[in-house]
Design a protein around this motif. Sequence first.
Motif, short mmCIF file in Angstrom:
data_model
loop_
_atom_site.label_atom_id
_atom_site.label_comp_id
_atom_site.label_asym_id
_atom_site.label_seq_id
_atom_site.Cartn_x
_atom_site.Cartn_y
_atom_site.Cartn_z
N LEU A 92 5.11 -2.08 -7.93
CA LEU A 92 5.01 -1.38 -6.64
C LEU A 92 4.27 -0.06 -6.79
O LEU A 92 3.49 0.32 -5.90
CB LEU A 92 6.42 -1.17 -6.06
N SER A 93 4.47 0.63 -7.91
CA SER A 93 3.75 1.89 -8.09
C SER A 93 2.26 1.61 -8.21
O SER A 93 1.43 2.40 -7.77
CB SER A 93 4.28 2.67 -9.29
N TYR A 94 1.93 0.46 -8.79
CA TYR A 94 0.52 0.04 -8.87
C TYR A 94 0.00 -0.32 -7.48
O TYR A 94 -1.08 0.12 -7.08
CB TYR A 94 0.39 -1.14 -9.83
N VAL A 95 0.77 -1.11 -6.75
CA VAL A 95 0.36 -1.52 -5.40
C VAL A 95 0.11 -0.30 -4.53
O VAL A 95 -0.87 -0.25 -3.77
CB VAL A 95 1.44 -2.43 -4.75
N ASN A 96 0.98 0.68 -4.67
CA ASN A 96 0.84 1.86 -3.81
C ASN A 96 -0.42 2.67 -4.09
O ASN A 96 -0.83 3.49 -3.27
CB ASN A 96 2.09 2.75 -3.96
N GLU A 97 -1.02 2.44 -5.24
CA GLU A 97 -2.25 3.16 -5.58
C GLU A 97 -3.49 2.46 -5.04
O GLU A 97 -4.57 3.03 -5.03
CB GLU A 97 -2.40 3.26 -7.11
N ILE A 98 -3.33 1.19 -4.67
CA ILE A 98 -4.50 0.39 -4.28
C ILE A 98 -4.90 0.68 -2.83
O ILE A 98 -4.06 0.68 -1.93
CB ILE A 98 -4.21 -1.12 -4.43
N VAL A 99 -6.18 0.94 -2.65
CA VAL A 99 -6.70 1.06 -1.29
C VAL A 99 -7.41 -0.26 -0.97
O VAL A 99 -8.42 -0.59 -1.59
CB VAL A 99 -7.68 2.24 -1.17
N LEU A 100 -6.84 -1.00 -0.05
CA LEU A 100 -7.42 -2.30 0.28
C LEU A 100 -8.71 -2.13 1.07
O LEU A 100 -8.82 -1.23 1.90
CB LEU A 100 -6.42 -3.14 1.09
N SER A 101 -9.65 -3.00 0.76
CA SER A 101 -10.88 -3.00 1.55
C SER A 101 -10.59 -3.71 2.87
O SER A 101 -9.54 -4.32 3.05
CB SER A 101 -11.99 -3.73 0.79
#
Lengths: 236, 236
Positions: A92-101
């Motif tokens: 989740l900490s990784y997911v929260n860093e991702i900016v989706l295109s």
Amino acid sequence: MISAMLRKVREMLVFLFISVFSKATGIKTLARATVPTDNAAAIFCLSWRLAVETNNARAWRTVPAQCFRYVENYMIGGQYDQDLNLIVEEILSYVNEIVLSEDGMDAWILDVDDTCISNVFYYKGKRYGCDPFDSVSFKSWVNKGECPAIPGVLNLFIKLVESGFKVFLVTGRNEETLGQVTIENLHNQGFIGYERLIMRVNIHASESVQMFNLSLRHNMKHNMKHPECKHHQLRI
Amino acid sequence: MISAMLRKVREMLVFLFISVFSKATGIKTLARATVPTDNAAAIFCLSWRLAVETNNARAWRTVPAQCFRYVENYMIGGQYDQDLNLIVEEILSYVNEIVLSEDGMDAWILDVDDTCISNVFYYKGKRYGCDPFDSVSFKSWVNKGECPAIPGVLNLFIKLVESGFKVFLVTGRNEETLGQVTIENLHNQGFIGYERLIMRVNIHASESVQMFNLSLRHNMKHNMKHPECKHHQLRI
């Protein structure tokens, strides 16, 4: 060549949870425990579990008999849940860093058995892996459609869907014989809103689950070349 | 391409113990324990250790502070030794199955730090990884030449040499500054009869240990094309 390709598709990350959590058989993650029932067995079983989890143990078929209580305690005593939850927090900490295109091509892959939904009750009947895996009784268990969600992974799944990921679920279960029950089981456990459930079809029937997984990975790598999936991390 | 190459050189197997055991920093294997000093901490630390060992934990620099006693107990309380010994048994059973060819090209690779010889006394001074890795004091420790052999790995080493393997030792230690002390430390701990000790030279000085390992792997794969090494298993 693989590393060059991976550089090219740097942003393509797929979490093959087949690897992160457990194989479709589920046996692999059955070898852990915290509170030993016997100290000598506990020391051995903890070492054995580590060897299995790190893929250092060679081909093995059943959990060592002396680890039955140890594995039972691991699975239902809280440590297994804790292990899963810690990894889900990492993810989740990784997911929260991702900016989706905005192109809708960010994808995520989750395994089904013992990732999204649990077969722990099946394994309980097989002395938590001390008895060999039995495909007939496993199918019988699956056909009940009563695999409970793994709560941490369900939370992750919901977060992914809400975040805009296209979530693909993959499983070595046979589509013809177990498709409907699997779809319903996933649905009644809250796995709603995924992009596609990829199952084994009859063309793969003679393959082992491992071979099916390899084919799947091959096809996924191939698919990277056309814009179906975008967000990948391949564990090769 | 890699898999095709691996098929071609099916008999070429190298055990990159960098991966099997620990990285040159040694911190990675410092996160295990058996007998908890506090139950909540023990549950967390066991989960954290599993996440680290399976490479599921993201970049981390120090062992969590609450795991100090847990890791200390793991390292000196017997479980670490037991974990190592179980893997060595697995490896020995594999070694015993191998029929060496008579061409003298069967090779084996072992890492040095925390594989052949232990830095546990250095880490003790760093609260078993709860304090950050300190390259100055690590070099100071290494310069004493007092790293003890890890008994299980020494036994494996002796078996390999006696069996006719050419054993290569690899390390991220700098050859110019730590070459002599490393050679002597290995010798006085019983590591005698290896083919070559491959160290980092100044050309790699600006590289991280991880980059050095990658270069090393690349060169090893290249070397497979000419008949220097034969018995390999690359963990890529």
